[in-house]
Design an enzyme around this catalytic site. Structure first.
Site, PDB file in Angstrom:
ATOM      1  N   ALA A   1       0.862  -1.175   0.000  1.00 47.60           N
ATOM      2  CA  ALA A   1       0.000   0.000   0.000  1.00 47.60           C
ATOM      3  C   ALA A   1       0.902   1.229   0.000  1.00 47.60           C
ATOM      4  O   ALA A   1       2.069   1.147   0.396  1.00 47.60           O
ATOM      5  CB  ALA A   1      -0.887  -0.011   1.239  1.00 47.60           C
TER       6      ALA A   1
ATOM      7  N   GLY B   1       0.702  -5.037   0.816  1.00 46.01           N
ATOM      8  CA  GLY B   1      -0.465  -5.115  -0.058  1.00 46.01           C
ATOM      9  C   GLY B   1      -0.149  -5.757  -1.399  1.00 46.01           C
ATOM     10  O   GLY B   1      -1.046  -6.321  -2.048  1.00 46.01           O
TER      11      GLY B   1
ATOM     12  N   GLU C   1      -0.408  -9.339  -0.738  1.00 48.17           N
ATOM     13  CA  GLU C   1      -1.829  -9.631  -0.519  1.00 48.17           C
ATOM     14  C   GLU C   1      -2.582  -9.653  -1.849  1.00 48.17           C
ATOM     15  O   GLU C   1      -3.468 -10.483  -2.065  1.00 48.17           O
ATOM     16  CB  GLU C   1      -2.428  -8.591   0.441  1.00 48.17           C
ATOM     17  CG  GLU C   1      -1.873  -8.750   1.863  1.00 48.17           C
ATOM     18  CD  GLU C   1      -2.246  -7.591   2.771  1.00 48.17           C
ATOM     19  OE1 GLU C   1      -1.884  -6.437   2.445  1.00 48.17           O
ATOM     20  OE2 GLU C   1      -2.894  -7.822   3.807  1.00 48.17           O
TER      21      GLU C   1
ATOM     22  N   GLU D   1       4.525  -5.142   7.402  1.00 51.10           N
ATOM     23  CA  GLU D   1       3.696  -4.148   8.105  1.00 51.10           C
ATOM     24  C   GLU D   1       4.139  -3.893   9.533  1.00 51.10           C
ATOM     25  O   GLU D   1       4.034  -2.776  10.026  1.00 51.10           O
ATOM     26  CB  GLU D   1       2.219  -4.571   8.080  1.00 51.10           C
ATOM     27  CG  GLU D   1       1.540  -4.396   6.733  1.00 51.10           C
ATOM     28  CD  GLU D   1       1.728  -5.570   5.801  1.00 51.10           C
ATOM     29  OE1 GLU D   1       2.529  -6.478   6.119  1.00 51.10           O
ATOM     30  OE2 GLU D   1       1.087  -5.590   4.744  1.00 51.10           O
TER      31      GLU D   1
HETATM   32  N1  COA Z   1       4.599   3.142  -0.540  1.00 48.29           N
HETATM   33  C1  COA Z   1       4.994   4.327  -1.041  1.00 48.29           C
HETATM   34  N2  COA Z   1       6.146   4.494  -1.696  1.00 48.29           N
HETATM   35  C2  COA Z   1       6.935   3.416  -1.829  1.00 48.29           C
HETATM   36  C3  COA Z   1       6.595   2.157  -1.307  1.00 48.29           C
HETATM   37  C4  COA Z   1       5.363   2.047  -0.644  1.00 48.29           C
HETATM   38  N3  COA Z   1       4.919   0.889  -0.142  1.00 48.29           N
HETATM   39  N4  COA Z   1       7.602   1.296  -1.580  1.00 48.29           N
HETATM   40  C5  COA Z   1       8.517   1.992  -2.261  1.00 48.29           C
HETATM   41  N5  COA Z   1       8.115   3.260  -2.419  1.00 48.29           N
HETATM   42  C6  COA Z   1       8.821   4.359  -3.089  1.00 48.29           C
HETATM   43  C7  COA Z   1       9.975   4.878  -2.252  1.00 48.29           C
HETATM   44  O1  COA Z   1       9.515   5.795  -1.263  1.00 48.29           O
HETATM   45  C8  COA Z   1      10.828   5.525  -3.327  1.00 48.29           C
HETATM   46  O2  COA Z   1      10.254   6.751  -3.681  1.00 48.29           O
HETATM   47  P1  COA Z   1      11.218   8.058  -3.880  1.00 48.29           P
HETATM   48  O3  COA Z   1      12.106   7.666  -5.037  1.00 48.29           O
HETATM   49  O4  COA Z   1      10.240   9.134  -4.224  1.00 48.29           O
HETATM   50  O5  COA Z   1      11.969   8.223  -2.587  1.00 48.29           O
HETATM   51  C9  COA Z   1      10.642   4.595  -4.515  1.00 48.29           C
HETATM   52  O6  COA Z   1       9.409   3.885  -4.290  1.00 48.29           O
HETATM   53  C10 COA Z   1      11.750   3.568  -4.663  1.00 48.29           C
HETATM   54  O7  COA Z   1      11.857   2.848  -3.434  1.00 48.29           O
HETATM   55  P2  COA Z   1      13.229   2.733  -2.575  1.00 48.29           P
HETATM   56  O8  COA Z   1      12.841   2.444  -1.157  1.00 48.29           O
HETATM   57  O9  COA Z   1      14.088   3.915  -2.836  1.00 48.29           O
HETATM   58  O10 COA Z   1      13.866   1.444  -3.274  1.00 48.29           O
HETATM   59  P3  COA Z   1      14.920   0.424  -2.632  1.00 48.29           P
HETATM   60  O11 COA Z   1      15.409  -0.399  -3.769  1.00 48.29           O
HETATM   61  O12 COA Z   1      15.898   1.163  -1.788  1.00 48.29           O
HETATM   62  O13 COA Z   1      14.057  -0.495  -1.636  1.00 48.29           O
HETATM   63  C11 COA Z   1      12.126  -1.809  -0.991  1.00 48.29           C
HETATM   64  C12 COA Z   1      13.052  -1.351  -2.139  1.00 48.29           C
HETATM   65  C13 COA Z   1      10.969  -2.566  -1.620  1.00 48.29           C
HETATM   66  C14 COA Z   1      12.895  -2.737  -0.043  1.00 48.29           C
HETATM   67  C15 COA Z   1      11.620  -0.568  -0.215  1.00 48.29           C
HETATM   68  O14 COA Z   1      11.083   0.351  -1.144  1.00 48.29           O
HETATM   69  C16 COA Z   1      10.559  -0.840   0.815  1.00 48.29           C
HETATM   70  O15 COA Z   1      10.872  -1.350   1.891  1.00 48.29           O
HETATM   71  N6  COA Z   1       9.295  -0.466   0.523  1.00 48.29           N
HETATM   72  C17 COA Z   1       8.224  -0.533   1.459  1.00 48.29           C
HETATM   73  C18 COA Z   1       7.728  -1.929   1.626  1.00 48.29           C
HETATM   74  C19 COA Z   1       6.625  -1.953   2.654  1.00 48.29           C
HETATM   75  O16 COA Z   1       6.814  -1.694   3.837  1.00 48.29           O
HETATM   76  N7  COA Z   1       5.419  -2.300   2.185  1.00 48.29           N
HETATM   77  C20 COA Z   1       4.284  -2.468   3.031  1.00 48.29           C
HETATM   78  C21 COA Z   1       3.434  -1.275   3.015  1.00 48.29           C
HETATM   79  S1  COA Z   1       1.974  -1.565   3.998  1.00 48.29           S
END
Ligand code: COA
Length: 263
Positions: free
Chosen positions: A70, A115, A118, A138
């Protein structure tokens, strides 16, 4: 005839009786904001009665993510009421997929987190690339899964594995996901869509009414556990009044580790 609003965050195409849906927010790792979920729901509902379509392939744009969850930036300031509504709506979108009378395959092209996992679990079949990673992170954000993750994960991989995975927030690689039954197949990246098409082409040769009935019958087995979904929605919403939720989402957006106090 009513026409659905134009989708903003997905790409769609019908080819050889297959409906392709691609989540199109590559710069945000295909994070599922409310608009994107609404686009997916409308797209799936639009083919329920379309005899031209015999199956669906759902994937994410690019090579990095299916969907990274999400949209944290969108929900970080939600209150309890908004969090509860977000969960209810997410459940409704995923139910629209689960109840689709045509087979829906998730083509997991990269990260499937929160999400995103999911969403993949709501599809009838999952095919993943070798570098796909699965996770329910989460608890790092001070919340629980809110789109039926607590329910479908336990159904797919069993209670003990689901609880460990949900509580540690560890990421699972594709091979482990295959061993656990979270995905049906793991293939090289260039085989992802062809493998999904191969499965759907087999199903396309069968009787459509029988296929819809198989989906309904299998789903019916799990519906008796539907009260778990209500518990999840309620729990998820309540987190939006906690300090840990504010800290968890703030820490993600500020790109630093969270410091939870259990309040
Ligand atoms: N919601 C909003 N934005 C998200 C996102 C999410 N769930 N997951 C990634 N993004 C965005 C980042 O904020 C970043 O945006 P920016 O370039 O404007 O800063 C962009 O997508 C790229 O992500 P980034 O974190 O820089 O990539 P990474 O390769 O360093 O890491 C992940 C990849 C997947 C490990 C990391 O993005 C992450 O942990 N995401 C969240 C996962 C999460 O907690 N999901 C559950 C949500 S309920």
């Amino acid at each position: 005839m009513t026409t659905a609003a134009m989708p903003q965050n997905i790409l769609t195409e019908i080819k050889d009786q297959i409906f392709y849906i691609t989540i199109n927010r590559e710069d945000k790792l295909n994070a599922l904001n409310i608009q994107t979920l609404s686009d997916i729901k409308n797209a799936v509902l639009s083919i329920y009665d379309n005899a031209e379509v015999r199956g669906v392939i759902l994937t994410g744009k690019g090579t990095k993510a299916f969907a990274a969850g999400a949209d944290i930036a969108e929900f970080a300031n939600f209150n309890i009421e908004e969090g509860t509504r977000m969960s209810e709506e997410g459940h409704a979108v995923l139910r629209a997929i689960d109840n689709c009378p045509k087979p829906v395959i998730a083509a997991v092209n990269g990260f499937a987190l929160g999400g995103g996992n999911e969403l993949a679990m709501a599809c009838h079949i999952r095919v993943a690339v070798e570098k796909a990673r699965f996770g329910q992170p989460e608890v790092n954000l001070g919340i629980t899964p809110g789109y039926a993750g607590t329910q479908r994960l336990a159904q797919l991989i069993g209670k003990g594995r689901a609880l460990e995975f949900l509580m540690t927030a560890d990421m699972m690689d594709a091979q482990t996901a295959l061993n656990y039954g979270l995905v049906n197949h793991v293939v090289p990246a260039d085989q992802l869509i062809p493998k999904c098409e191969e499965i759907l082409n087999k199903i396309k040769a069968k009787a459509p009414l029988a296929i819809s009935s198989v989906i309904r019958c299998v789903n019916a087995y799990y519906e008796k556990r539907a009260d778990g979904n209500d518990v999840e929605i309620n729990e998820f919403g309540n987190f939006f009044g906690s300090q840990d939720f504010i800290e968890g989402t703030k820490a993600f957006l500020e790109k630093r580790p969270a410091n939870f106090n259990g309040q």
